[in-house]
Structures are given as C-alpha cells and as structure tokens.
Design an enzyme around this catalytic site. Sequence first.
Site, PDB file in Angstrom:
ATOM      1  N   ILE A   1      37.384  41.909  30.980  1.00  0.00           N
ATOM      2  CA  ILE A   1      36.967  41.944  29.420  1.00  0.00           C
ATOM      3  C   ILE A   1      36.629  42.940  29.051  1.00  0.00           C
ATOM      4  CG2 ILE A   1      36.308  39.461  29.738  1.00  0.00           C
ATOM      5  CD1 ILE A   1      33.217  40.835  29.701  1.00  0.00           C
ATOM      6  N   ASP A   2      36.311  44.125  29.790  1.00  0.00           N
ATOM      7  CA  ASP A   2      35.791  45.449  29.495  1.00  0.00           C
ATOM      8  C   ASP A   2      36.872  46.361  28.698  1.00  0.00           C
ATOM      9  OD1 ASP A   2      33.734  44.734  30.940  1.00  0.00           O
ATOM     10  OD2 ASP A   2      34.213  45.968  32.514  1.00  0.00           O
TER      11      ASP A   2
ATOM     12  N   HIS B   1      27.241  36.493  30.358  1.00  0.00           N
ATOM     13  CA  HIS B   1      28.245  35.987  30.762  1.00  0.00           C
ATOM     14  C   HIS B   1      28.925  35.000  30.028  1.00  0.00           C
ATOM     15  CE1 HIS B   1      26.551  38.008  34.408  1.00  0.00           C
ATOM     16  NE2 HIS B   1      28.128  37.776  34.712  1.00  0.00           N
TER      17      HIS B   1
HETATM   18  O1  F6P Z   1      33.402  44.100  34.484  1.00  0.00           O
HETATM   19  C1  F6P Z   1      33.494  42.940  33.850  1.00  0.00           C
HETATM   20  C2  F6P Z   1      32.033  42.657  33.908  1.00  0.00           C
HETATM   21  O2  F6P Z   1      31.625  41.244  32.991  1.00  0.00           O
HETATM   22  C3  F6P Z   1      31.149  43.575  33.140  1.00  0.00           C
HETATM   23  O3  F6P Z   1      31.161  43.777  31.724  1.00  0.00           O
HETATM   24  C4  F6P Z   1      29.654  43.282  33.585  1.00  0.00           C
HETATM   25  O4  F6P Z   1      28.887  44.475  33.714  1.00  0.00           O
HETATM   26  C5  F6P Z   1      30.003  42.607  34.913  1.00  0.00           C
HETATM   27  O5  F6P Z   1      31.264  42.477  34.996  1.00  0.00           O
HETATM   28  C6  F6P Z   1      29.163  41.629  35.337  1.00  0.00           C
HETATM   29  O6  F6P Z   1      29.283  41.358  36.718  1.00  0.00           O
HETATM   30  P1  F6P Z   1      28.851  40.110  37.778  1.00  0.00           P
HETATM   31  O7  F6P Z   1      29.467  38.949  36.984  1.00  0.00           O
HETATM   32  O8  F6P Z   1      28.869  40.325  38.883  1.00  0.00           O
HETATM   33  O9  F6P Z   1      27.607  40.035  37.011  1.00  0.00           O
END
Ligand code: F6P
Length: 367
Positions: free
Chosen positions: A144-145, A291
């Site tokens: 998504i980034d 999320h």
């Molecule tokens: O890389 C995608 C992402 O959603 C980032 O934007 C976010 O910092 C990270 O993953 C969150 O990761 P996790 O699901 O491990 O908390």
Amino acid sequence: MAKKKRVLVLTGGGDCPGLNAVIRAIVKRAAQTDDWEVIGSMQSFDGVLNEPTEIVVLDEKKVDGIHFRGGTILGTTTKGGPFAWPVKNKDGSWGSADRSEELLRKLQFLGVEAVINIGGDGSQKISQRLFELGLNVIGVPKTIDNDLSSTDYTFGFQTAVQIATESVDKLATTAASHSRVMIMEVMGREAGWIALHAAIAGGADVCVIPEIPYEIAKVIAHLRKRYQEGRGYAIVVVAEGAMPKGGFVYAHEATEIGNANKRLGGVAFQFEQSLKEAGMSFDSRVTVLGHLQRGGVPIAYDRVLASQFGVKAFELVLDKKFGEMVAYRHPNVISVPFLEAIEKYNYISKDSDLIRTARGLDISLGD
Ligand code: F6P
C-alpha cells in the site's frame, strides 16, 4: 493423462487489497493452458517448510469470486523466511537458520517448476537470492506504501488512498462542528504517497511527509492563517514516517520474533503534543487510521492492476523469463530484473508535480 507442470504461488509480507485478485488471475490464465497446474503455499514459504507441509491446490473453483475479497486466501507472514528462519537457542534467546537449501529440495520433491512470489521489497530480495540459487522465480510487487521504484504503482495503494480520503471527509464534518484541528495519521513507512494523495483529495490544510521534514512553527502559522481566513477548523494529514527538521522518525523497536522491521505508528500523538507545546491553542484530536487502510475490498483500479500483474506473471513463467518482477509502466505491464526492482525505493521528489499541486492548493507541508 500427462502429468502437469506445477507453478507454486505464495504471498509474503504485510497483506494488501488486491492479493486475491492476483492469485485468481494467475489461476485463470494457467487454466487456459493444458499442461500447467497451480498450487499455493500457505503463509509465504512457511507452507513448504513446515512439517506437515501446508500446500493447497488452486483451481478455478477455489479462486471463484475472490477478486473482491481483501487479505489473501493463502495467508502471509512478515516473520522469518527461508534465509532467516527463527530458531530458539539453548539459552532461550532467538536466532535464525538458513533453510534455503531445504526449501529448494522440497520444491523439487513437490514437482514445482516455477514459483510466483507476490510480495514487497523484502519478499523480492528473497526472490533474488533464491533465483541466484537456481530457482525459477517470478515476482509480483505489492504494497500500500507505493514505495517500489521500478513500478509506477503497486496495487493496494489506491485503495488505501481511497480509505484515507474518505476518512478525511468524515473528519472534516466533525472538525467543522467543533472548530477543531483534526490530525489524521496514515501509513506509508518512509514514503509520503498515501498522505499526500489523501491530503490533496480530501482538501487538507497541512500535510507532513517523511520526504520534507517539517517545522512546527510553520505548521502553527498556517493553521492560524486558516482560522483567521474564516475556515474555523483544520485537517492535518501526518504520514507515519514524518519527522521534524533535524529530528528522527518515531518508531518502536522490533519486538516480534523473526520480524526485524521497526514498527512505525503513533507519531501523530507526538505531533499534537509538539503543536501544543509550541503554543497552538485550538482544540485538537488525533486519529490513527492504522490497519483500516489495508483491510476490506480493493477498489476497481487495484483489482484491474492486480489482475494485469497476475496474468503477466504467469505469462512470464510460460516465457521462462525467470528472475524478473512484473511492473506497471503506463500504459503497459512489463517486467524488470529483481536486481533493478530492489535497487532503490520510490520516494516523493520535492520538485514533483504532486508537491507543486499541494502547494498550489495552499496545503502547508510544514517547510
Ligand atoms: O508496508 C506496509 C505497511 O502497512 C506500512 O505502511 C506499515 O508501517 C506496516 O506495513 C505495518 O506493518 P504491520 O502489519 O506488521 O504492523
């Protein structure tokens, strides 16, 4: 009936809307051939390495109607991987083991002729290493980034932007009712793509992104200006990786076994605190979207891009173009060698049109 050739599909790293549409597209394209069948490994490569193995047959029935479902029917993980499998040491601490040779042997045993690895930069680094060991791998980028440099866009990004934009819209009505400054934090790690798109689409007043370190005094000056102009409320979009000029990214140390990534998230509270300490007197509230940006159904754009990636990935298998990752270069879906794909990240350039647009809309970037 002649034995079919097997392609193994897996999803690795954080999930993102559109993964299921990729899986479905691979299966549907493979079904047009007479000699290929698709199998899936659960939780990235873990499904192959676990005993008993967790492998599923992916046929058209199995993938029917999954294109609009978020998440991934194959599950995923951000922990470990074949080169750094978490193992408990005798003293109770955690270390890691290289299980790549074992992985290759098991894939051979399973009759796998090619692997399609759907994942972000971490996953594609693993793809490259496995390719160097002789595995026939194709990569499909996801995040998504939108921070991968070799593709114009990754699927999941536009869905995240849509969710963030709708959240700005919602915050604006309550902000206006209470004359408040609403601070909304979005994901993106070291890239400000989600933040800047949501700020422009949602009509935000301020947007701080990692690429442009902010000065809190400038943010406050802009908020005051907006109130004086009669707007009476303000929306601030904060990228989770944003940082003050001369400061640092707000991140928690990695604590999950096998996941070395620092955890971002929560910087907006610190940002609000800095505003208050620097003299901002307006009432404010913080929303961390977290999320929510990764869940739910992919928007149509991401379903289309994910489907294009899936079809192309299988066609690369047919063409034996291993060691390559599919990529979108408008208006075509192409492929690039892994080494090029993982070489550098995609950050917002300070002199980009997107930045100029934001400034033209009087969105303060805090600089
Ligand atoms: O890389 C995608 C992402 O959603 C980032 O934007 C976010 O910092 C990270 O993953 C969150 O990761 P996790 O699901 O491990 O908390």
